[in-house]
Scaffold this motif. Structure first.
Motif, mmCIF file in Angstrom:
data_model
loop_
_atom_site.group_PDB
_atom_site.id
_atom_site.type_symbol
_atom_site.label_atom_id
_atom_site.label_comp_id
_atom_site.label_asym_id
_atom_site.label_seq_id
_atom_site.Cartn_x
_atom_site.Cartn_y
_atom_site.Cartn_z
ATOM 1 N N LEU A 69 -0.904 -3.793 -3.274
ATOM 2 C CA LEU A 69 -0.048 -3.140 -2.298
ATOM 3 C C LEU A 69 0.976 -4.137 -1.782
ATOM 4 C CD1 LEU A 69 -2.900 -1.241 -0.513
ATOM 5 C CD2 LEU A 69 -1.077 -0.195 -1.855
ATOM 6 N N VAL A 70 2.211 -3.675 -1.614
ATOM 7 C CA VAL A 70 3.277 -4.552 -1.130
ATOM 8 C C VAL A 70 3.952 -3.911 0.075
ATOM 9 C CG1 VAL A 70 3.685 -5.580 -3.398
ATOM 10 C CG2 VAL A 70 5.007 -3.571 -2.711
ATOM 11 N N ARG A 103 6.283 -8.105 -0.537
ATOM 12 C CA ARG A 103 5.244 -9.120 -0.415
ATOM 13 C C ARG A 103 3.866 -8.477 -0.481
ATOM 14 N NH1 ARG A 103 4.697 -14.415 -1.491
ATOM 15 N NH2 ARG A 103 3.091 -15.386 -0.206
ATOM 16 N N GLY A 104 2.958 -9.093 -1.241
ATOM 17 C CA GLY A 104 1.626 -8.560 -1.400
ATOM 18 C C GLY A 104 0.871 -8.470 -0.086
ATOM 19 N N THR A 127 4.530 0.915 2.701
ATOM 20 C CA THR A 127 3.708 0.253 1.699
ATOM 21 C C THR A 127 3.883 0.943 0.352
ATOM 22 O OG1 THR A 127 2.057 -0.175 3.436
ATOM 23 C CG2 THR A 127 1.367 -0.547 1.162
ATOM 24 N N ARG A 128 3.923 0.151 -0.702
ATOM 25 C CA ARG A 128 3.996 0.707 -2.053
ATOM 26 C C ARG A 128 2.874 0.110 -2.894
ATOM 27 N NH1 ARG A 128 8.563 3.641 -2.239
ATOM 28 N NH2 ARG A 128 8.158 4.235 -4.398
ATOM 29 N N LEU A 129 2.431 0.895 -3.871
ATOM 30 C CA LEU A 129 1.420 0.439 -4.816
ATOM 31 C C LEU A 129 2.126 0.018 -6.101
ATOM 32 C CD1 LEU A 129 -1.612 0.132 -5.577
ATOM 33 C CD2 LEU A 129 -1.473 2.468 -6.507
ATOM 34 N N VAL A 130 1.891 -1.216 -6.530
ATOM 35 C CA VAL A 130 2.515 -1.709 -7.755
ATOM 36 C C VAL A 130 1.434 -2.162 -8.740
ATOM 37 C CG1 VAL A 130 4.609 -2.420 -6.554
ATOM 38 C CG2 VAL A 130 2.770 -4.087 -6.909
ATOM 39 N N ARG A 131 1.806 -2.182 -10.002
ATOM 40 C CA ARG A 131 0.902 -2.576 -11.078
ATOM 41 C C ARG A 131 1.522 -3.747 -11.827
ATOM 42 N NH1 ARG A 131 -1.647 1.641 -15.519
ATOM 43 N NH2 ARG A 131 -3.036 0.165 -16.591
#
Length: 269
Positions: free
Chosen positions: A59-60, A65-66, A151-155
């Motif tokens: 999550l960023v 930023r993580g 917040t965004r979810l990244v892979r």
């Protein structure tokens, strides 16, 4: 990808603890989303970055930023599920396969495991920055609602990105979004010894290991340089001082103030 490693009940012995008892692997744990709850599995495929699926998502915040439990303690409430077959050797997801995410007060969120995603840039964790796949607006809305912040979810974009381990300890190894190294190992014996000194015992998930062993002397894993589990050889490269963190359950969130401290061992294979 190496053959799926079934570690449970495997015996191991570590250099540096001469004459000590051999330990038994009791749990293999995967943390698909960094800083969220882990999954205990009977076996897990080995990849160049550690166990498959481990810390593949993160999550960023609005700046890319993580996010971790250090600043977002509610991450400890987020449960993650993957299809049981996802931990089998050579399994590949289909468009019908999902990662399911759950949290108190939220409807389940399904993340497709085989869909194409847009790329976002300036994603960072610790000293690393690069691009990652964005899991989309539905996931972003879900996590933003639960955490109360954008917040965004990244892979991790493993096709084009590389995140190296610290060359002072493990030159030539890669990770995805884990803090530093492909594997973290600790023992139940060390946790039991620690809990004898605490007013309030802590569970093993406080230390977030990938491999949990039992049957050695407390803190013996601090001295292990090389161990073998089945046909795999692991090399201990660095102790991991687990930080004070928010200790979270569905009923309460408190800052654990006793300074609970343990050394866990980072491993490469």
């Amino acid at each position: 990808m190496e053959k799926a490693a079934s570690f449970l009940s495997s015996l191991l012995g570590g250099g540096g603890d001469a004459g000590g008892p051999a330990a038994t692997v009791t749990s293999v744990l995967i943390y698909p989303i960094k800083s969220c709850r882990g999954i205990s599995v009977p076996q897990a495929p080995i990849t160049a970055t550690g166990f498959r699926w481990d810390r593949q998502w993160m999550l960023v915040n609005s700046k890319g930023r993580g996010c971790t439990q250090r600043v977002e303690p509610k991450l400890a409430l987020i449960q993650v599920e993957l299809p049981p077959e996802a931990f089998a050797e050579d399994w590949q997801p289909t468009p019908n396969d999902h990662m399911v995410v759950r949290a108190p007060g939220m409807e389940p969120l399904k993340i497709p495991l085989a869909s194409e995603c847009a790329t976002i840039y300036d994603v960072s964790v610790w000293e690393w920055s690069g691009s990652a796949y964005d899991e989309g607006p539905e996931a972003a809305k879900w996590f933003s609602t639960f955490l109360g912040n954008p917040t965004r979810l990244v892979r991790f974009k493993e096709e084009s990105e590389t995140r190296l381990t610290d060359p002072d300890y493990a030159r030539g190894y890669n990770v995805m979004f884990s803090d530093g190294y492909p594997f973290l190992i600790t023992s139940q014996d060390s946790l039991d010894a620690l809990n004898e000194k605490l007013e309030e015992p802590v569970p093993i998930n406080r230390f977030r290991p990938n491999i949990l062993v039992k049957g050695c002397h407390p803190y013996a894993e601090d001295l292990w340089k090389t161990i073998k589990i089945n046909k795999l050889t692991f090399r201990g490269v660095k102790l991991c001082s687990r930080c004070k963190g928010e200790f979270t359950s569905e009923r309460w969130i408190i800052m654990y103030q006793q300074g609970a401290y343990n050394q866990s061992r980072h491993w490469n294979t």
